[in-house]
Structure formats: C-alpha cells, structure tokens
Design a protein around this motif. Structure first.
Motif, short mmCIF file in Angstrom:
data_model
loop_
_atom_site.label_atom_id
_atom_site.label_comp_id
_atom_site.label_asym_id
_atom_site.label_seq_id
_atom_site.Cartn_x
_atom_site.Cartn_y
_atom_site.Cartn_z
N PHE A 88 -3.03 3.02 10.50
CA PHE A 88 -2.18 4.79 11.93
C PHE A 88 -1.39 4.12 11.32
CE2 PHE A 88 -6.21 4.53 13.96
CZ PHE A 88 -6.24 6.10 14.06
N SER A 89 -0.63 2.66 10.78
CA SER A 89 0.87 2.36 10.89
C SER A 89 1.35 3.26 9.38
CB SER A 89 1.06 0.87 10.72
OG SER A 89 0.94 0.59 11.65
N LEU A 90 0.76 2.99 8.52
CA LEU A 90 0.82 3.92 6.64
C LEU A 90 1.03 4.95 7.05
CD1 LEU A 90 0.97 2.85 4.00
CD2 LEU A 90 -1.56 3.42 4.23
N ALA A 91 0.16 5.89 7.60
CA ALA A 91 -0.45 6.91 8.23
C ALA A 91 1.36 7.55 8.43
CB ALA A 91 -1.31 7.49 9.36
N VAL A 92 1.89 7.12 9.19
CA VAL A 92 3.22 7.01 9.97
C VAL A 92 4.33 7.33 9.43
CG1 VAL A 92 4.37 7.15 11.43
CG2 VAL A 92 2.70 7.43 12.82
N ALA A 120 4.26 7.31 5.42
CA ALA A 120 3.43 7.11 4.23
C ALA A 120 3.57 8.93 4.74
CB ALA A 120 1.90 7.13 3.66
N ALA A 121 3.45 9.37 5.74
CA ALA A 121 3.23 11.17 5.63
C ALA A 121 4.23 11.50 5.27
CB ALA A 121 3.19 11.96 7.25
N PHE A 122 5.55 11.10 5.22
CA PHE A 122 7.15 11.35 4.91
C PHE A 122 7.53 11.18 3.40
CE2 PHE A 122 7.47 10.08 8.87
CZ PHE A 122 8.30 11.28 9.40
N PRO A 123 6.78 10.40 2.28
CA PRO A 123 6.76 10.80 1.09
C PRO A 123 5.82 11.60 0.22
CG PRO A 123 5.82 8.66 1.45
CD PRO A 123 6.86 9.17 2.74
N VAL A 124 5.05 11.67 1.12
CA VAL A 124 3.70 12.60 0.74
C VAL A 124 3.88 14.00 1.20
CG1 VAL A 124 1.45 13.74 1.57
CG2 VAL A 124 2.01 11.01 1.19
N ALA A 125 4.31 14.66 2.00
CA ALA A 125 5.25 15.30 2.44
C ALA A 125 6.46 16.08 1.57
CB ALA A 125 5.74 15.85 3.28
N TRP A 126 7.64 15.14 0.89
CA TRP A 126 8.54 15.16 0.89
C TRP A 126 7.73 15.44 -0.77
CZ3 TRP A 126 13.20 15.92 1.28
CH2 TRP A 126 14.17 16.34 -0.18
N SER A 127 6.91 14.74 -1.22
CA SER A 127 6.49 15.07 -2.93
C SER A 127 5.33 16.70 -2.73
CB SER A 127 5.56 14.61 -2.97
OG SER A 127 4.89 14.46 -4.02
N VAL A 173 0.51 -0.79 0.05
CA VAL A 173 0.46 0.12 0.22
C VAL A 173 1.16 1.16 -0.11
CG1 VAL A 173 -2.14 1.28 1.43
CG2 VAL A 173 -2.13 -1.52 1.40
N LEU A 174 1.95 0.75 0.55
CA LEU A 174 3.01 2.62 0.71
C LEU A 174 3.23 2.83 -0.31
CD1 LEU A 174 4.35 4.53 2.66
CD2 LEU A 174 6.09 2.54 3.00
N ALA A 175 3.51 1.64 -1.48
CA ALA A 175 4.17 1.59 -2.89
C ALA A 175 3.46 2.86 -3.39
CB ALA A 175 4.50 0.04 -3.69
N VAL A 176 2.14 2.30 -3.29
CA VAL A 176 0.75 2.73 -3.91
C VAL A 176 0.78 4.19 -3.86
CG1 VAL A 176 -1.74 2.51 -4.75
CG2 VAL A 176 -0.43 -0.05 -4.37
N VAL A 177 0.99 4.20 -2.80
CA VAL A 177 1.33 5.52 -1.92
C VAL A 177 2.21 6.55 -2.68
CG1 VAL A 177 1.45 7.10 0.38
CG2 VAL A 177 -0.67 5.05 -0.54
N VAL A 178 3.31 6.26 -2.58
CA VAL A 178 4.19 7.00 -3.20
C VAL A 178 4.51 6.98 -4.82
CG1 VAL A 178 6.61 6.20 -3.81
CG2 VAL A 178 5.85 6.07 -1.34
N ALA A 179 3.56 5.85 -5.51
CA ALA A 179 3.49 6.31 -6.93
C ALA A 179 2.53 7.13 -7.07
CB ALA A 179 2.84 5.27 -7.36
N ALA A 180 1.28 7.46 -5.85
CA ALA A 180 0.31 7.93 -6.59
C ALA A 180 0.76 9.65 -6.55
CB ALA A 180 -0.50 8.14 -5.28
N VAL A 181 1.64 10.16 -5.58
CA VAL A 181 2.27 11.29 -5.14
C VAL A 181 3.73 11.53 -6.03
CG1 VAL A 181 1.20 10.99 -2.68
CG2 VAL A 181 4.11 10.45 -3.39
N GLY A 182 4.34 10.26 -6.65
CA GLY A 182 4.76 10.21 -7.14
C GLY A 182 4.97 11.83 -8.62
N ARG A 183 6.44 12.61 -9.31
CA ARG A 183 6.25 12.73 -10.70
C ARG A 183 6.07 11.90 -11.83
NH1 ARG A 183 11.21 17.16 -10.36
NH2 ARG A 183 10.06 17.97 -11.87
N GLU A 184 6.33 10.78 -11.43
CA GLU A 184 6.68 9.93 -13.18
C GLU A 184 6.01 8.58 -12.71
OE1 GLU A 184 10.67 9.37 -13.98
OE2 GLU A 184 10.80 11.30 -14.85
N ALA A 185 5.80 7.92 -14.16
CA ALA A 185 4.84 6.54 -13.69
C ALA A 185 5.72 5.49 -13.07
CB ALA A 185 4.24 6.38 -14.94
N VAL A 186 5.67 4.71 -12.58
CA VAL A 186 5.93 4.04 -12.09
C VAL A 186 6.29 2.88 -12.81
CG1 VAL A 186 7.51 2.34 -10.09
CG2 VAL A 186 6.43 4.50 -10.30
N GLY A 187 6.79 2.25 -14.07
CA GLY A 187 6.48 0.85 -14.52
C GLY A 187 5.25 1.87 -14.82
#
Length: 667
Positions: free
Chosen positions: A311-315, A317-324, A270-284
């Motif tokens: 809540f584990s995911l939220a903690v 995932a907050a960092f890639p979302v904030a970074w993006s 799920v974290l992988a999907v979150v990172v892809a959702a906030v990323g600038r480019e498609a991942v594959g």
C-alpha cells in the motif's frame, strides 16, 4: 569506540553472510535479465528477498525442509530462465535477419565509482549507528513484538518450515495455516543456518544490513531512474538515505517492526522499476519490457515482506503512473485521437474510483481498521514535525529538511521530477492524519498501516531522498554560475554540497539515531529486566545444559522465558506473550501444578511432551493482566512432586514435571 569494534568483530561473518543473502541471489536475476551497473545492484536486494520468500512458500507446500540450497534455488532457476529467454530471442532475431538488440547499457566508470563511494560512506554511517545503538551484537530487543520475531526464527530453524502461509500458526497452533509475512524471518534464519550465528546476532546483523546496505542501494536505484546517469546524484543518494530518523532508524527500534523494516527498505527499488515501466524511454539497461518482467517478482517480495508496504508503494507510485497517463492522454488529444484517449481516460477514472471505494469500505479490511493509535499532536504540530524531519516527536533534522525543501521547489521546474512533489505531500499528509486526528476519515485511509504513525512516517523518506538529491543538484547548478566556481562544474559542486551536508549533520545525525535505536536494546541491571536481564540469560544457558533438545518446557512467557527457544534451542510451550492457544495449552497453563492429582491434566501433559517447568519473575509490563493468565505455571508447592533441578537468587528456577503414572497414557 575501540571496545565496541572489538565486541562486534565476531559478528562480522554474520553481517557479511546477511549482505550476501540480501544481494547475490537477486544479482544473479538482474544480470541475467540484462540490467547493468547501479540498477543491477540497486534492484538486487528486492529481487533477493522476493525469491527467498517465494522459495519458502513453495518448499513448504512441497514438503521440502528449509535450507540455504532451497532458498537459493528459485533465484538460480529464474536467472537461467531469463538468460535462456534472452539467448532464444537473440537467435530468433538472427534467423529473421532482424537488427541485433543493443548490448545492455552500463553506467560508465564515473557513475559506477561515484555510486560505490556513496554506498561505502552510507554503509559506514549505518554500521556506526547500529554498533553504537545496539552496543553488543548479542543484544536483545527488549520489546513485545521482538518476542514473536525471535521465536518465529527459532521455529523455522527447528522445524524447517519458513512459509509465510504457516508462520502465523506460531501463535495460532490450532490452525492448519495462518498467514504472517515471513521474508524477515526467512532472511534471519538463513544467516543462522549459513553463518552458524545465534538468533539474536543474526537478527541484529540482518537489521543492520537492511538499514545500512539494502535501503541505500534501493534509494540509489530510484535516484538513478529519476535523475539519470549523474555521478553526483548517485554518490549523494545513499549517503542522504541514512539521514532520516523516520526510516530506517525508527523501524529499527520502535515495535520492533522488523518485517516492516525489510519491506519498506525495498520500496525505493520497486518504485524505480515502476517509474521505468511507465516511462517513455529506457533507463540505462532497464527497458520497459525488463521492468514489466521484473515487477511481479518484486511485488511478491513486498507482499511477503509486509503487506502494508504494498500500500505504501501504491500511494507513492500512483503519482508517476498518473503523470505518465496524463502525458500520454495529452499526446493523444493533441494528435486528434479522441476516440482512443477519451475512453481510456474514463476507464482509468472509473477503475481508480472503484478500487479506492472498495479499499475504504470493504469488510475484508475490518481487522486492520480496528487498530487505533491515539493522536498525540495537533495538526499544525504534525505538519511542523514533517517539515523538520522530526516525526513522532524526534529531534529536528534541520539541514536535511532544508535540502528536501530546496528539492521540492526545484522539482516543480523539471517535468521529470514533478511527480515527486505530490507523492511526498501525500505521504506527509497520511502521517499528519495519523499523528493528529481521530476522525473516521483518518481511520479509513490509514487503516492499511494499522493507523500507526511510525509506519506512515517511514514512507516520507522514500520520496525525501530523491528530493534531497534534487535539492543538492539545484544547489550545484546555482553555484556553477558563480564566477570562479564554474571551473569545478555542477557535478563537483553538488558533491561538495553533499560533503557539507554530511559534515554539517555530524555524519547524518548518526549519534542521534543511535541513541534512539538504543531505546529498544537497553540493558538493565539483573533482577530489573523488562524482558530478559543478564541473570535470566545466564540461567537459560544452565537450563539448556539440563533439558534435552526433544523436550518441551512449560513457562509463563511474561517472565521473558518465551525467548528460551530463540536463545538456547529448547522449545517452549508458549513462544509468544499472547496467542490463540489450543485447549491443551490453556489447560497446562492453568493447571500444570495439579498434574499429579488430575488425570485430565496428566494426559494432556503427556501428549504435549511437557517435561519441564521454568519459573521466573513476570516483570515485563508488570501491570498487564495477561501475565496472570498462567496460574498453573507459578513456583509449585514442594509437596506437589515437582523436582527442583536448578535455581538462582533472582527467582528463576527449573523443575522436572512429575511422572503422573498410568494417566499419562490416557486420552
């Protein structure tokens, strides 16, 4: 070892069925969405669990009995809907002469084969750990929590209701509905129904598959998103995923926390999907649009696996979302678009502040805040445990810890990896607080995990695995500069480094992890069981041969007899050691021995369909006063009218409850 393999061969069909249920329904969805390669397979288990758990809720509301067909239906429906949507969009493009969408991107042969090799090694390491730790596929987890989980599966199989909205009524039978996350129990029940396995075998097979297949697959998907299509990275990721005691092995034994086990195993995907959702480019093939479409489904699966994993995911995932978000704001400001950037930044800060304040102070979470696990370490000791991969006072995993440390340092030099560093430190900090502090701050911020250091430690490997991969990639890159090694290439050297870690840890500490798993499945001599010993288990088989399937057996659950339902299919009056029992249950528990002389007890017994009494030794947690709350279920007086049907020399006995006459029809 040969004897262990022979003992586990009969459980192989159950394990294969568990793999199928964990992977195939979700794979239908991910392929229909357009995912390919590592990501299609890596995200599949999280999607499977989500569709299965949601199917159980919908079926219960609709009054449809639970079955494999019902469980599969939402995945098939969603896959067809997604395929139809993609087909419709393609036709719309052709009609308007728009450029055709590019075909879904795969990973290439090298990446696919490398991932397959790594997953195979991980499955073998995981299988060895499970087999060596549990000893037998029929082994019972001799733990308090396991009683509820076994009985919950038994009720699902017997009554055909697998909904998370009603499962909690197992221990609150007077309530019309009571939430308890049922994804784990849904999965085990499907193994029982599909493979014909017993509940203990299905539970052990499912636990092994979650640890050895689901978790490595999710970690591989996360590494694929973070590190890109690196064949060395996706080969190393699943192997490294088996090397952390904090997860999955601790939750395979402690508690036993099976719902948390399945929930946390899905977090990397799920974290992988979150990172892809906030990323600038498609991942594959995982474009932002596809990630956004898939994310609500996966979040539903996490919530129905165990809410604390959300809540584990939220903690994390907050960092890639904030970074993006920070990168986006930087681009806006550099482009002079202050009118857009400043309000968005301020709104984000306000929303986060309000959300955190509500989470930490809202009375909605008062129940979870009331849990308290005493601190057992000094702050410095807890930091040391975290650094050495020795959480909860386990043995240090020095090799893996060094690789993670190298990854932490290397990640700081690569923008795409930097968010892993604060995310990892955040998880580690939560564990340190739970393990070493009794402050009000600790109680507030760790409440969503019941202030439990085991649940919090399980978060650390979510970022620990990709950091370890980053560390190996860094080692490979450095070695590639050494004269004479450059011909091998950075990828090859990274793979060799991964093999060195595998060998240097004795197979990712498999024997150490197995020894810890063994603690929850320890078999003890007959007559000295903590829950159910071999003599009791044999006696329960005799009980099943006597008691008809439609009868209810009264019993003191602290004798281990709460597991009669799960072991034999014969329903018991008290399916767990404690609960919010009904007035009828309480009366029977206290006064069944008076059934002949007390018309009120007689009437309650009649409408409860209690026809048998099972007695034994209340030797589980013998000092616990709650075991003495069932005085009416002790061995009855010979003159009370109870008929002895079977007994053994260890104190186990089955009685027929006497017919108390006309009073049975009263009330």
């Amino acid at each position: 070892m040969a004897d262990l393999v022979a003992a586990w061969l009969p459980a192989l069909p159950a394990a294969l069925v568990a793999v199928a249920w964990c992977v195939l329904p979700g794979l239908l969805v991910t392929l229909s969405l357009g995912l390919r390669g590592v990501l299609a397979w890596g995200v599949a288990p999280a999607t499977s669990v989500a569709t299965i758990a949601v199917a159980a809720v919908v079926a219960s509301v609709a009054g449809v009995p639970w079955s494999p067909v019902v469980a599969l239906a939402p995945a098939v429906a969603l896959a067809l809907l997604l395929a139809a949507a993609r087909w419709g969009l393609a036709r719309l493009r052709r009609r308007h002469d728009a450029p055709a969408a590019p075909p879904p991107a795969g990973d290439g042969t090298a990446v696919t084969l490398a991932a397959l090799a790594g997953l195979t090694v991980a499955a073998l390491v995981g299988a060895f750990t499970v087999v060596d730790g549990m000893s037998l596929p029929t082994a019972l987890s001799q733990t308090y929590d396991a009683v509820f989980h076994y009985s919950a599966v038994a009720r699902i199989v017997a009554e055909g209701d697998a909904s998370s909205l009603t499962l909690g009524t197992l221990t609150s039978p007077g309530a019309g509905a009571a939430f308890y996350p049922a994804a784990w129990h849904d999965l085990v029940s499907l193994v029982v129904l599909s493979a014909g396995a017993s509940i203990p075998v299905a539970s052990n097979a499912a636990a092994g598959v979650v640890a050895a297949v689901v978790w490595p697959l999710g970690c591989t998907a996360l590494v694929r998103v973070v590190a890109g299509p690196s064949w060395a990275a996706v080969a190393a990721a699943p192997v490294l995923a088996t090397g952390f005691i904090a997860f999955p092995w601790s939750l395979l034994s402690f508690g036993v926390l099976w719902p948390n086990l399945v929930g946390m195993s899905l977090v990397p995907a799920v974290l992988a999907v979150v990172v892809a959702a906030v990323g600038r480019e498609a991942v594959g093939a995982l474009t932002r649009t596809r990630a956004v479409v898939l994310l609500p489904v996966l979040l539903a699966g996490l919530a129905l696996g165990h809410p604390s994993t959300v809540f584990s995911l939220a903690v994390i995932a907050a960092f890639p979302v904030a970074w993006s978000l920070v990168r986006w704001l930087g681009r806006m400001l550099r482009a002079g678009r202050w009118v857009t950037a400043v309000p968005v930044g301020l709104v984000a800060v306000v929303l986060v502040t309000v959300a955190v304040d509500w989470l930490l102070t809202s009375p909605v979470f008062d129940d979870v805040r009331s849990f308290d696990w005493a601190a057992f370490e000094t702050p410095l000791g807890a930091v040391r445990e975290t650094a050495l991969g020795a959480t909860n006072s386990k043995g240090p995993a020095r090799v893996v810890s060094v690789v993670v440390l190298v990854g932490l340092i290397a990640a700081l030099w690569r923008p795409g990896y930097r968010w892993l560093v604060p995310a990892h430190l955040a998880s580690a900090t939560l564990y340190v607080l739970a393990a070493s502090s009794e402050s009000s701050l600790t109680a507030a911020v760790t409440a969503f995990w019941y202030n439990d250091s085991y649940r919090l430690a399980a978060m650390i490997p979510v970022t620990g695995v990709p950091l370890a991969v980053v560390g190996l990639l860094a080692v490979g890159a450095v070695l590639a500069r050494v004269p004479g090694l450059s011909r091998i290439g950075a990828g090859g050297l990274t793979a060799l480094a991964a093999v060195a870690v595998l060998v240097g840890t004795g197979g990712m500490y498999a024997r150490t992890h197995a020894a810890f798993v063994d603690d929850a499945y320890l078999a003890v001599p007959a007559g000295r069981s903590e829950l159910v010993d071999p003599a009791e288990r044999a006696f329960y088989d005799r009980v099943a041969a006597i008691v008809p399937p439609d009868a209810v057996v009264a019993q003191n659950p602290w004798t281990g007899s709460a597991l009669l339902w799960a072991l034999t299919g014969r329903e018991v009056l008290f399916p767990h050691l404690t609960g919010n029992w009904t007035a009828d249950q309480d009366l029977i528990g206290r006064h069944l021995d008076e059934v002949v002389d007390d018309p009120a007890t007689c009437a309650v017994v009649a409408r409860s369909d209690v026809r048998y009494l099972l007695v034994g030794n209340a030797d589980f947690w013998p000092g616990d006063a709650r075991s003495r709350e069932y005085p009416g279920l002790a061995s009855p007086d010979p003159r009370s009218g109870f008929e002895l049907l079977a007994s053994d020399r260890f104190g186990n006995a089955l009685y027929r409850v006497p017919d108390c006459g006309p009073a049975a029809t009263d009330g």
